[in-house]
Design an enzyme around this catalytic site. Structure first.
Site, PDB file in Angstrom:
ATOM      1  N   HIS A  66       0.953  -1.428  -0.198  1.00 27.32           N
ATOM      2  CA  HIS A  66      -0.187   0.112  -0.275  1.00 27.32           C
ATOM      3  C   HIS A  66       0.746   1.424  -0.513  1.00 27.32           C
ATOM      4  CE1 HIS A  66       0.187  -1.187   4.403  1.00 27.32           C
ATOM      5  NE2 HIS A  66       0.847   0.425   4.728  1.00 27.32           N
ATOM      6  N   ASP A  67       2.006   1.454   0.814  1.00 28.26           N
ATOM      7  CA  ASP A  67       2.562   2.092   0.729  1.00 28.26           C
ATOM      8  C   ASP A  67       3.957   2.491  -0.220  1.00 28.26           C
ATOM      9  OD1 ASP A  67       1.034   3.967   2.743  1.00 28.26           O
ATOM     10  OD2 ASP A  67       1.720   3.509   4.595  1.00 28.26           O
ATOM     11  N   LYS A 109       6.428   5.135  -1.569  1.00 20.94           N
ATOM     12  CA  LYS A 109       6.980   6.361  -0.423  1.00 20.94           C
ATOM     13  C   LYS A 109       8.279   6.055  -0.790  1.00 20.94           C
ATOM     14  CE  LYS A 109       3.610   7.092   3.832  1.00 20.94           C
ATOM     15  NZ  LYS A 109       3.381   6.443   4.978  1.00 20.94           N
ATOM     16  N   HIS A 128       2.309  10.060  -2.645  1.00 17.80           N
ATOM     17  CA  HIS A 128       2.963   8.221  -2.214  1.00 17.80           C
ATOM     18  C   HIS A 128       1.742   7.327  -3.058  1.00 17.80           C
ATOM     19  CE1 HIS A 128       0.176   8.280   1.482  1.00 17.80           C
ATOM     20  NE2 HIS A 128       0.540   6.836   1.412  1.00 17.80           N
ATOM     21  N   HIS A 157      -6.259   3.807  -0.753  1.00 18.81           N
ATOM     22  CA  HIS A 157      -5.877   3.506   0.535  1.00 18.81           C
ATOM     23  C   HIS A 157      -6.552   4.426   1.134  1.00 18.81           C
ATOM     24  CE1 HIS A 157      -2.225   3.867   0.452  1.00 18.81           C
ATOM     25  NE2 HIS A 157      -1.917   4.050   1.280  1.00 18.81           N
ATOM     26  N   HIS A 158      -6.466   5.483   0.326  1.00 16.76           N
ATOM     27  CA  HIS A 158      -6.639   6.947   2.311  1.00 16.76           C
ATOM     28  C   HIS A 158      -7.457   7.088   1.520  1.00 16.76           C
ATOM     29  CE1 HIS A 158      -2.754   7.292   3.891  1.00 16.76           C
ATOM     30  NE2 HIS A 158      -1.875   7.075   3.059  1.00 16.76           N
ATOM     31  N   ASP A 209      -4.510  -0.654   8.735  1.00 15.99           N
ATOM     32  CA  ASP A 209      -3.796  -0.124   8.666  1.00 15.99           C
ATOM     33  C   ASP A 209      -3.875   0.884  10.012  1.00 15.99           C
ATOM     34  OD1 ASP A 209      -0.918   0.829   7.800  1.00 15.99           O
ATOM     35  OD2 ASP A 209      -2.087   2.550   6.314  1.00 15.99           O
TER      36      ASP A 209
END
Ligand SMILES: [Fe+2]
Ligand SMILES: [Fe+2]
Length: 369
Positions: free
Chosen positions: A212-213, A216, A241, A267-268, A296
């Site tokens: 998911h990240d 970054k 990201h 996911h955000h 998360d």
């Protein structure tokens, strides 16, 4: 050959049987169609049926029709030779329709019998050669299929490993530990199980959620590790990201990576439409991304950061349930949140078992399983 001889006339049966024996064949003798059919049904082991057309009870024609309808292929395609004293054209046509191999007219002549049997023998060896060729071809195809399967498994494993390495790199840059990714994988998989998903779908989300990240990796450390409040420019940079992660992962053809791209991208997003990057609402957001978002947040609540203490399980669940100044529960998918809260002990357990901080990142199986 093993020949099933069906002939009601005793003298003819003994004579033919003797001829066959002289020619080196084994015979099973039967004086009526009923007995022959019973033999075939209970054993079926004969290479040829040599039968009389006219017999009391079931005729040779009806017997061979029944043989042709038998479910066992070896029986239904068994070569057959009809012996007859009659010149009944209708019966001959009907017999031809059953795929009879040959006719012999009575009284039998040794030469005719011999040539008929040779015909059957060469047909049997032709069929056997064809069968063994087909079996060899099939073996080769199976081998190729297996090889292809192994190759594509190897390829997808190495693809998975490469991208997971990237995810770990991004994770180390941000949190300095790989434990979070291991837990995310397990939480997401547990959620999928609780939702009754197939084993394959559960494994896919277990592999994809830790990505998911991954975006970054492209965010400057000055933004990522800043302890003070981010300027709006820095915050926009941080938000990117999501799209960056999606870009990195969507180049892959692997279904897991593509799922990872979807999770990274969304996911955000928030259920109430207040999230980023697209402000999607409710079911517009892919369910895998909403699952990842919930777990998360739980994991973030359990983790200490420079600006906050870690919560224990009970406080984290209380926050997931009622919200606090940093957590707004209307952002979560209500049904998924309900599933999470009803089974919160499972997630507490996963956290407890996976808090060893620094397992080397290449313990990929721990993520996969
Ligand atoms: Fe994120
Ligand atoms: Fe995370």
């Amino acid at each position: 050959m093993k020949i099933l001889l069906v002939e009601d006339d005793l003298a003819t049966r003994e004579e033919v049987s003797d001829l066959l024996e002289t020619l080196g064949h084994d015979t099973v003798d039967s004086d009526c169609a009923e007995e022959a059919l019973q033999y075939i049904r209970s054993d079926g082991s004969a290479d040829l049926i040599l039968f009389d057309l006219n017999m009391p009870g079931t005729s040779g024609l009806d017997m061979i029709k029944e043989v042709r309808h038998t479910s066992a292929q070896a029986v239904s395609t068994m070569p057959a030779i009809c012996m007859t004293g009659s010149k009944d054209a209708h019966a001959v046509v009907e017999l031809l329709k059953t795929g009879i191999t040959d006719f012999l007219f009575k009284p039998l002549r040794l030469a005719d019998l011999k040539s008929s049997l040779q015909k059957v023998e060469s047909e049997i060896s032709r069929v056997r050669a064809q069968e063994s060729q087909a079996a060899a071809l099939n073996d080769k195809l199976n081998e190729k299929d297996k090889l292809l399967e192994e190759l594509s498994l190897e390829l997808s494993e190495s693809q998975t490993e490469s991208v997971l390495c990237l995810a770990y790199a991004a994770e180390y840059k941000d949190l300095g530990t790989g434990a979070h990714l291991r837990r995310i994988s397990k939480y997401a998989e547990r959620m999928a199980e609780l939702l009754g998903w197939s084993e394959e779908r559960c494994s896919s989300i277990a592999l994809a959620a830790p990505l998911h990240d991954v975006g970054k990796i492209g965010i400057p450390d000055t933004v990522l590790n800043k302890t003070g409040t981010l300027t709006s420019r820095e915050f926009n940079c941080l938000k990117s990201h999501t799209t960056l992660g999606a870009e990195i992962l969507s180049a892959s053809k692997s279904p897991v990576m593509r799922l990872g791209a979807k999770i990274a991208h969304y996911h955000h997003e928030n259920y109430d439409g207040t999230g980023y990057p697209s402000g999607l609402v409710g079911s517009q957001i892919p369910i895998e991304a909403m699952i990842t978002a919930i777990v998360d947040v739980y994991d973030a609540l359990r983790t200490s950061r420079p600006y906050k203490e870690a919560m224990d399980h009970a406080s984290a669940i209380d926050t997931m349930c009622n919200g606090d100044e940093r957590t707004d529960v209307s952002k979560f998918h209500p049904e998924l949140l309900k599933t999470f809260l009803h089974n919160h002990h499972d997630f507490g357990e996963i956290y407890r078992k996976n808090t060893v901080a620094d397992v080397p990142p290449i313990v990929l199986n721990a993520v996969a399983h």
